[in-house]
Design a protein around this motif. Sequence first.
Motif, PDB file in Angstrom:
ATOM      1  N   MET A 159       0.831  -1.209   0.000  1.00 22.42           N
ATOM      2  CA  MET A 159       0.000   0.000   0.000  1.00 22.42           C
ATOM      3  C   MET A 159       0.859   1.251   0.000  1.00 22.42           C
ATOM      4  O   MET A 159       1.921   1.288   0.613  1.00 22.42           O
ATOM      5  N   GLY A 160       0.364   2.278  -0.671  1.00 22.17           N
ATOM      6  CA  GLY A 160       1.078   3.554  -0.770  1.00 22.17           C
ATOM      7  C   GLY A 160       1.766   3.631  -2.119  1.00 22.17           C
ATOM      8  O   GLY A 160       2.665   2.858  -2.411  1.00 22.17           O
ATOM      9  N   SER A 161       1.361   4.573  -2.960  1.00 23.18           N
ATOM     10  CA  SER A 161       1.950   4.622  -4.294  1.00 23.18           C
ATOM     11  C   SER A 161       2.655   5.932  -4.579  1.00 23.18           C
ATOM     12  O   SER A 161       3.011   6.209  -5.705  1.00 23.18           O
ATOM     13  N   ARG A 162       2.881   6.745  -3.567  1.00 24.84           N
ATOM     14  CA  ARG A 162       3.603   7.993  -3.790  1.00 24.84           C
ATOM     15  C   ARG A 162       4.864   8.023  -2.941  1.00 24.84           C
ATOM     16  O   ARG A 162       4.796   7.812  -1.729  1.00 24.84           O
ATOM     17  N   HIS A 163       5.985   8.357  -3.561  1.00 23.88           N
ATOM     18  CA  HIS A 163       7.204   8.537  -2.793  1.00 23.88           C
ATOM     19  C   HIS A 163       7.167   9.850  -2.021  1.00 23.88           C
ATOM     20  O   HIS A 163       7.617   9.929  -0.890  1.00 23.88           O
ATOM     21  N   MET A 164       6.651  10.891  -2.651  1.00 23.42           N
ATOM     22  CA  MET A 164       6.791  12.230  -2.095  1.00 23.42           C
ATOM     23  C   MET A 164       6.292  12.318  -0.660  1.00 23.42           C
ATOM     24  O   MET A 164       6.995  12.755   0.223  1.00 23.42           O
ATOM     25  N   ASP A 165       5.055  11.877  -0.443  1.00 22.12           N
ATOM     26  CA  ASP A 165       4.486  11.960   0.901  1.00 22.12           C
ATOM     27  C   ASP A 165       4.199  10.574   1.466  1.00 22.12           C
ATOM     28  O   ASP A 165       3.440  10.452   2.413  1.00 22.12           O
ATOM     29  N   GLU A 166       4.839   9.546   0.912  1.00 18.57           N
ATOM     30  CA  GLU A 166       4.684   8.166   1.393  1.00 18.57           C
ATOM     31  C   GLU A 166       3.210   7.823   1.548  1.00 18.57           C
ATOM     32  O   GLU A 166       2.797   7.219   2.534  1.00 18.57           O
ATOM     33  N   ALA A 167       2.438   8.180   0.533  1.00 16.45           N
ATOM     34  CA  ALA A 167       0.985   8.245   0.702  1.00 16.45           C
ATOM     35  C   ALA A 167       0.221   7.362  -0.279  1.00 16.45           C
ATOM     36  O   ALA A 167       0.724   6.988  -1.328  1.00 16.45           O
ATOM     37  N   PHE A 168      -1.009   7.052   0.104  1.00 12.04           N
ATOM     38  CA  PHE A 168      -1.975   6.565  -0.858  1.00 12.04           C
ATOM     39  C   PHE A 168      -2.171   7.641  -1.914  1.00 12.04           C
ATOM     40  O   PHE A 168      -2.180   8.837  -1.607  1.00 12.04           O
TER      41      PHE A 168
END
Lengths: 605, 605
Positions: B263-272
């Motif tokens: 789960m989590g697909s963004r590096h920038m904010d380690e976010a969903f």
Amino acid sequence: DRQRVISEGSLDHARAWMDKVGWTGNFMIGAATGPAEHRGREFADSEVYKLIEAMSWETGRNNDPARKREIDELVALIGGAQEKDGYLNTAYGRPGQAPRWSDLEWGHELYCAGHLLQAAVADTRVHGPGPLLEIARRTADHICETFGADGSTGICGHPEIEPALVELYRVTGERRYLEQARLFVERRGHQTLAPHQFGWSYFSDDIPVRAATVLRGHAVRALYLACGVVDVAVETGDDELLTAVKNQFDRTLARRTYLTGGMGSRHMDEAFSDDFVLPSDRAYSESCASVAAVMLAWRLLLATGDARYADVIERILYNVVATAIEDDGRAFFYAHSLHQRTPTRALPDDEEQLGFGGGPRAPWFEVSCCLPNVSRLLASLSTYLAVADDEGLRIMQYADATVDTRLADGRRVALETTTAYPHDGDVTIRITATDGGEWPLTLRVPAWADGATVTVGGVPEPVTGTLTLRRAFAAGDEIRLHLPMAPRFTSPDPRIDAVRGCVAVERGPVVYCAESPVGEPLGDLDLLRVDPGRAPADGDEGVEVWGGLAAATDATWPYDEPVGDDPPLGLIRLLPYHRWARRGPATMRVWLPTVQSPRARSTDG
Amino acid sequence: DRQRVISEGSLDHARAWMDKVGWTGNFMIGAATGPAEHRGREFADSEVYKLIEAMSWETGRNNDPARKREIDELVALIGGAQEKDGYLNTAYGRPGQAPRWSDLEWGHELYCAGHLLQAAVADTRVHGPGPLLEIARRTADHICETFGADGSTGICGHPEIEPALVELYRVTGERRYLEQARLFVERRGHQTLAPHQFGWSYFSDDIPVRAATVLRGHAVRALYLACGVVDVAVETGDDELLTAVKNQFDRTLARRTYLTGGMGSRHMDEAFSDDFVLPSDRAYSESCASVAAVMLAWRLLLATGDARYADVIERILYNVVATAIEDDGRAFFYAHSLHQRTPTRALPDDEEQLGFGGGPRAPWFEVSCCLPNVSRLLASLSTYLAVADDEGLRIMQYADATVDTRLADGRRVALETTTAYPHDGDVTIRITATDGGEWPLTLRVPAWADGATVTVGGVPEPVTGTLTLRRAFAAGDEIRLHLPMAPRFTSPDPRIDAVRGCVAVERGPVVYCAESPVGEPLGDLDLLRVDPGRAPADGDEGVEVWGGLAAATDATWPYDEPVGDDPPLGLIRLLPYHRWARRGPATMRVWLPTVQSPRARSTDG
């Protein structure tokens, strides 16, 4: 048209915001007078300089005396903040601030100085030498003393000083500026900046410029550096250096560039990603990277004569730069997503935005480089239209324009282009004055223009690629160029996973998109499927394709069986990508998934 | 097996690094004794607590007296750093440090306290009440006094205190801890944390828990919060709250989860990211998010009895958790890309890594939460195998194991499971002891197990979904479950643009991948095309599919005509995703692009 928007909207808007958030005020503190309360980020000075550069180009175009007075006042303000030894930065070196040059990685001091030099170059080109040029020279001299061959061997975390020093050399003839730029270029790539989570590639400090094969890391940093590299290579006759940077840009175009010409596909570090990593939904494609890419393409166009770089400029101008700014010039995109999945939402007029991703055009950002940067590009747009070469004249971009210039041998040439391009593809070039004798007129035929024709007097003749007409033109001669504007499907390289199984629609240089405004819904664009077997066509209100919405297949787990049947198809209206997000909250996508069984495959590759 | 690796490798490795980088040393400074030189990030305390939790579970399994002494020593160290009023954090409140609770957004004080409580709960469950429980109670009491109904209305930027307080309530029976957790849950979502570039959603502070429809923002934050919400809902009998968080997780599974369960697909904010934004190459899929997702799925499994959540746990364990740790337990992945485009490179053993993306497993990170977090999960893995329900026993995961327990009515039941799962799909469950009388034995049949059978004495009978056998079992009874393990193609939801036109291969619960180690190249995986018309099959050394490498089509611009012909096909060997990056530098991909003309479409959806 866009220039008028900048002139009437953006410049005042940017000035008002810079006053409001304190960036102009930073200069009022004066040199060495007590602890400074610096406002804004460490690179805020540079935005004021970019604004002055934009204002200078703009006054060159419209001769507005009020704007000229505004420039002079800002220059006086800036001059008051300069230290005796030439150092000029409102965020460093005063009591209570970090010392000068103490944070080369993130301090942006040389970067700010670079934009100061660029502003001075613009001011000098338009108004002649004045106080700003003196300020810039003192700054440049101070930099040469500090970072010269016998000085500090440091480089700036954010390139910009490199092209700026060469530009200042061109205006002043002072060779030490060129030499300093050369030193900065050669010093980069030896991992001398402090390590960071993003790696040395972020700063383009991982590999020496001569050894690198592609642009990488922070996109704006990499592109500004490359501009400086071309400048140094051209001015010092360094063909190896020129070839290196040309190859880097060519591979970047072939593998790391969006269909729009946008560059940078990572939000986290505002960076180029690996080859072929070009997600539409998380595209970064920063406005400033596009400004920098136009600057680089323009330099390579001049250095190599390859009109392909003019294609690149055109693509970026119509699909990123034109997209960036609201119709009134008072709101703008920082990043340029090619796929908006959730509707954009309205933003208040008076709030500084903290984030750069998705969303509609915003009035101002905490980091607001895009507006002054795009403004300085648009204000100087006319310089990109035509270029004099060794013998003749080359028309590189098509717009209503008049050119009145002298050839390399001193003969006067004047001409007028008339066109509704890119709405239609007919361009008429009428020679209005010539001193007589033969000279070559070169016209760019864009790579997409299959079936282009040129008519000189008689019958239309087919042309491909660059066309050069060498004649003894006479006043009144007309050349009619016809570029076919039928909308077309474009397929991506199959290594770009993000848009596999999709097509895009282009019409001339303009990329199209499907937009689904909230309230008048086309529907869920994630379910849109188009038939690549039926060509797109001009409709009454835009380009139309055959498509439909697939059935939603909601399941508790999204990985299972192949997809179901194709939807029933009808006509779907598309609009130019640069027109999106101008009708209120909407979803949007550029790349359109195809049906599984197209009517007839349009394969010919 | 993985537990032995943790026991023999990871725990010592983590302890040695925490000593080296000063995280354990932070506690030695002692309370209120001069300016602290705190080392590491503001949440370093929590890593020590997670390590103690892992060590505690591990001693429960192997009864290692040396490890128990190590725990006791660490606890004594921690106790010495606790302030008189119960406050305990080495980064705040001492001379020279920021004041307590002065940075709720980023300070992680309540987060660290939560991990302290969790460590105390583990220690108490394994060794009985001791000094760590006392430390934890004093901390929890201090938090209740500070943030209770009459105190500060703040919440922590990083949830964790919520489930920890409920767990401490369960161990101690102290209801004020449950009430405090409930307060924290109800306070969240009202935008009381300071605004930030990432938005309130980063902290799950954008929408009240009861009103939200999906997990969003920072993945670990969102998942830890959801764990606490389930705990509060269950302990207070709040069905509305339970339904809200169940629906959020269900939609997250259906639209925001990778095939691996990551789960989590963004590096920038380690976010969903938004629904269906699931890039393979820029997958984040943080190890800690998977630990948190297992914790959440386990809570929902217990709260709802829905065996689907056990499928989720199995998927995450075999495809993220098993992937995270090197075979010797001494290196680990922070993020889990599903597509490595450029070869991973070897990393030195003794360097702390700054970045989290791509690359091979690393010995240590500046932010090294994954190792202790995965360790505490693996050390407590046995608790996930079986669960006693109101009447009988449920077997939720299949592994060699013995279960010896009492049913709700007090009768003793013992059984033994024997299996080579997931290598093959035969599971034998032998009843080894029973007090007699009828009781229900429930066996999970995973959703992917089409054609599963069960044999109780006689002929195999087909089963789908959860199977409950209600009998008067006798010692020696055998139940044989057969789960078909033929490898299979999986297709993605067509709204996931990132993997359109691709298939994945799974075998039982295990996701497979193509890996191309440098030196023994399969070739450029970006050119790999597989035929979805020919089923994957077990080969001598792994799973095989029919595929080939398409011709590279390098052009100066990557958007033009449709792709060319399909490549000639041969057998391509795949390996389990959790085995990748163990043979040296390599490229890898999970989702495999398909040929344009499959031999026969395997469509049945």
